[in-house]
Write a protein that holds these residues in place. Structure first.
Motif, PDB file in Angstrom:
ATOM      1  N   GLY A   1       0.783  -1.231   0.000  1.00 52.15           N
ATOM      2  CA  GLY A   1       0.000   0.000   0.000  1.00 52.15           C
ATOM      3  C   GLY A   1       0.810   1.273   0.000  1.00 52.15           C
ATOM      4  O   GLY A   1       0.259   2.353   0.226  1.00 52.15           O
ATOM      5  N   TRP A   2       2.122   1.182  -0.288  1.00 51.89           N
ATOM      6  CA  TRP A   2       3.005   2.344  -0.322  1.00 51.89           C
ATOM      7  C   TRP A   2       3.689   2.403  -1.688  1.00 51.89           C
ATOM      8  O   TRP A   2       4.642   1.664  -1.941  1.00 51.89           O
ATOM      9  CB  TRP A   2       4.082   2.246   0.751  1.00 51.89           C
TER      10      TRP A   2
ATOM     11  N   LYS B   1      -0.827   6.253  -1.056  1.00 49.17           N
ATOM     12  CA  LYS B   1      -1.278   5.311  -0.036  1.00 49.17           C
ATOM     13  C   LYS B   1      -2.690   4.828  -0.345  1.00 49.17           C
ATOM     14  O   LYS B   1      -3.571   5.609  -0.671  1.00 49.17           O
ATOM     15  CB  LYS B   1      -1.277   5.973   1.344  1.00 49.17           C
ATOM     16  N   THR B   2      -2.894   3.520  -0.182  1.00 47.83           N
ATOM     17  CA  THR B   2      -4.220   2.941  -0.361  1.00 47.83           C
ATOM     18  C   THR B   2      -4.887   2.629   0.979  1.00 47.83           C
ATOM     19  O   THR B   2      -5.932   2.010   1.030  1.00 47.83           O
ATOM     20  CB  THR B   2      -4.130   1.653  -1.196  1.00 47.83           C
ATOM     21  N   HIS B   3      -4.262   3.057   2.069  1.00 50.39           N
ATOM     22  CA  HIS B   3      -4.807   2.905   3.425  1.00 50.39           C
ATOM     23  C   HIS B   3      -4.102   3.930   4.304  1.00 50.39           C
ATOM     24  O   HIS B   3      -3.274   4.709   3.821  1.00 50.39           O
ATOM     25  CB  HIS B   3      -4.583   1.480   3.955  1.00 50.39           C
ATOM     26  N   SER B   4      -4.420   3.949   5.595  1.00 50.42           N
ATOM     27  CA  SER B   4      -3.811   4.923   6.504  1.00 50.42           C
ATOM     28  C   SER B   4      -3.007   4.257   7.620  1.00 50.42           C
ATOM     29  O   SER B   4      -2.701   4.894   8.631  1.00 50.42           O
ATOM     30  CB  SER B   4      -4.900   5.820   7.120  1.00 50.42           C
ATOM     31  N   ARG B   5      -2.630   3.020   7.441  1.00 46.98           N
ATOM     32  CA  ARG B   5      -1.862   2.326   8.471  1.00 46.98           C
ATOM     33  C   ARG B   5      -0.383   2.711   8.401  1.00 46.98           C
ATOM     34  O   ARG B   5       0.125   3.053   7.353  1.00 46.98           O
ATOM     35  CB  ARG B   5      -2.016   0.813   8.313  1.00 46.98           C
TER      36      ARG B   5
ATOM     37  N   PHE C   1      -8.483   8.234   9.994  1.00 50.53           N
ATOM     38  CA  PHE C   1      -9.477   7.218   9.663  1.00 50.53           C
ATOM     39  C   PHE C   1     -10.889   7.805   9.631  1.00 50.53           C
ATOM     40  O   PHE C   1     -11.715   7.402   8.807  1.00 50.53           O
ATOM     41  CB  PHE C   1      -9.407   6.061  10.671  1.00 50.53           C
TER      42      PHE C   1
ATOM     43  N   ALA D   1     -11.430   9.483   6.306  1.00 50.18           N
ATOM     44  CA  ALA D   1     -11.657   8.485   5.252  1.00 50.18           C
ATOM     45  C   ALA D   1     -13.077   7.926   5.343  1.00 50.18           C
ATOM     46  O   ALA D   1     -13.751   7.713   4.324  1.00 50.18           O
ATOM     47  CB  ALA D   1     -10.634   7.359   5.354  1.00 50.18           C
ATOM     48  N   ASP D   2     -13.537   7.697   6.575  1.00 53.55           N
ATOM     49  CA  ASP D   2     -14.888   7.162   6.767  1.00 53.55           C
ATOM     50  C   ASP D   2     -15.937   8.157   6.280  1.00 53.55           C
ATOM     51  O   ASP D   2     -16.942   7.774   5.661  1.00 53.55           O
ATOM     52  CB  ASP D   2     -15.098   6.839   8.247  1.00 53.55           C
TER      53      ASP D   2
ATOM     54  N   GLU E   1     -16.157   8.040   2.564  1.00 53.58           N
ATOM     55  CA  GLU E   1     -16.836   6.834   2.097  1.00 53.58           C
ATOM     56  C   GLU E   1     -18.348   6.968   2.278  1.00 53.58           C
ATOM     57  O   GLU E   1     -19.127   6.568   1.395  1.00 53.58           O
ATOM     58  CB  GLU E   1     -16.318   5.617   2.866  1.00 53.58           C
TER      59      GLU E   1
ATOM     60  N   TYR F   1      -8.933   7.342  -0.984  1.00 54.63           N
ATOM     61  CA  TYR F   1      -7.662   6.745  -1.424  1.00 54.63           C
ATOM     62  C   TYR F   1      -7.677   6.563  -2.938  1.00 54.63           C
ATOM     63  O   TYR F   1      -8.740   6.381  -3.519  1.00 54.63           O
ATOM     64  CB  TYR F   1      -7.451   5.390  -0.740  1.00 54.63           C
TER      65      TYR F   1
END
Length: 390
Positions: free
Chosen positions: A54-55, A81-85, A92, A95-96, A99, A106
């Motif tokens: 995801g990086w 990035k395809t996520h926030s981890r 988060f 992102a929510d 959505e 992302y």
């Protein structure tokens, strides 16, 4: 502003000469070893921070043309990035919200050190003019790629100035750092604390000693193969115990062993002849090659000993920093419990740009409220300082 420079976007850090990158890093206001060419390249080459995890790396570079050839004037590593981890600045909820409104959050653009919540320079530049041009090029690239947002995490003061001029939103968080006040030794340091905290630390250290645990400190160039193997094993076990796969692949540590061992310090906890735990510390070196800042990074144990974590991650590093004259020890992300060990609250900062105007306005209002909360939180923490009054 960027007309004086040739802008190139690369997908491989190794396309840039490591000496040129590190020379640029060295003249920044807050250089750290975690922005060195070898560190970021190892993240990519080891498969730790790569498209599969995801990086996806892109390197925004500005070059100054001359008769002798192009010179690197500014650069930054940006990840799609395809996520926030693995970021430690949490978005988060943002992102929510995207959505829930049927919008894509992302991929986003992230300027940061993967898995490394250490404040420091992110926008490497030879001058304030070049840094502002880099910031402009970065924003234009994000807009050209139709990315929904850009985030610059744990930025330095010079970075923040460029971000403010670019109209980005600022966000603050709190970390806990220990500052060396010239103590002679650990007992002298304890003498600066109030009685409650001094007594607690002595009790915690006594438990580890009575358990028969001893420590040895070894600098990276002196670490043997068994030390590196123990480090990887303990690091991985810590993540698995928390139900998460380890971020860093073994190849990353192999690269650190070969390419920048001078930036690492390992504390090994031993019970008799058996190694039972580790604490890994990153080191920034000054112009004379001496450590001047230490960073708590990874810890792990193969046996349970009461208070072993505190001894390995705080007391051993602090004692070492005092003995070596290291001016600062940064304890990493979050953790109010660090205050009891005399790591005091320190603000850290990030900058954010969101392309969607309505969401940008909403986030700006949220950050204003959050900033007030962080300010009150800092005041409360400082009112409970473990140091003696006056």
């Amino acid at each position: 502003m960027s007309l004086n420079y040739v802008i190139r976007v690369l997908d491989d850090l190794d396309a840039i000469d490591a000496c040129a990158w590190d020379a640029l890093l060295a003249i920044q206001d807050a250089p750290t070893p975690f922005m060195r060419h070898a560190y970021l390249s190892a993240m990519q080459r080891s498969g730790s921070a790569c498209p599969e995890t995801g990086w996806t790396l892109r390197v925004i570079t500005l070059w100054q043309a001359s008769a002798k050839g192009d010179t690197l004037a500014a650069a930054c590593a940006v990840y799609l990035k395809t996520h926030s981890r693995g970021e430690y600045v949490f978005d988060f909820a943002w992102a929510d919200a995207y959505e829930r409104h049927g919008l894509a959050y992302y991929p986003k653009a992230l300027v940061a050190c993967p898995f490394t919540p250490v404040p420091g320079s992110r926008l490497l530049a030879e001058s304030p003019h070049a840094r502002q041009a880099l910031m402009s090029a970065l924003r234009q690239w994000c807009e050209g790629q139709e990315l929904p947002s850009l985030h610059i995490l744990f930025a330095s003061d010079d970075d923040l100035k460029a971000c403010q001029q670019a109209g980005m939103l600022e966000r603050s968080q709190v970390q806990f750092h220990w500052q060396n006040q010239g103590w002679r030794d650990f007992d002298d340091f304890l003498g600066s604390l109030n009685q409650e905290k001094r007594k607690k630390i002595r009790q915690e250290r006594r438990k580890v000693q009575q358990a028969g645990v001893t420590f040895r400190a070894v600098r990276g160039p002196d670490m043997q193969a068994d030390d590196w193997a123990l480090l990887v094993r303990c690091y991985q076990q810590t993540y698995w115990e928390h139900g998460n796969p380890p971020y860093l692949q073994p190849g990353f540590f192999e690269a650190m062993q070969k390419e920048m061992p001078e930036n690492w310090l390992l504390f090994v906890a031993e019970h008799g002849s058996q190694a039972i735990g580790i604490s890994l510390i990153g080191l920034r070196l000054d112009a004379q090659g001496q450590p001047d800042v230490a960073y708590g990074r990874y810890w792990g144990a193969l046996a349970r000993v009461d208070c072993l974590h505190f001894e390995a991650c705080y007391y051993q590093p602090i004692a070492w920093c005092i003995a070596q004259g290291v001016k600062r020890f940064e304890g990493g992300a979050q953790g109010e419990h660090k205050m009891a060990r005399a790591l005091l609250p320190t603000p850290t900062h990030s900058a954010h740009w969101l392309a969607h105007p309505d969401f940008s306005d909403a986030v700006e209002r949220y950050l204003a409220r959050e900033s007030q909360g962080v300010s009150h939180y800092m005041d409360e923490l400082q009112a409970h300082s473990p140091l003696k009054k006056g």
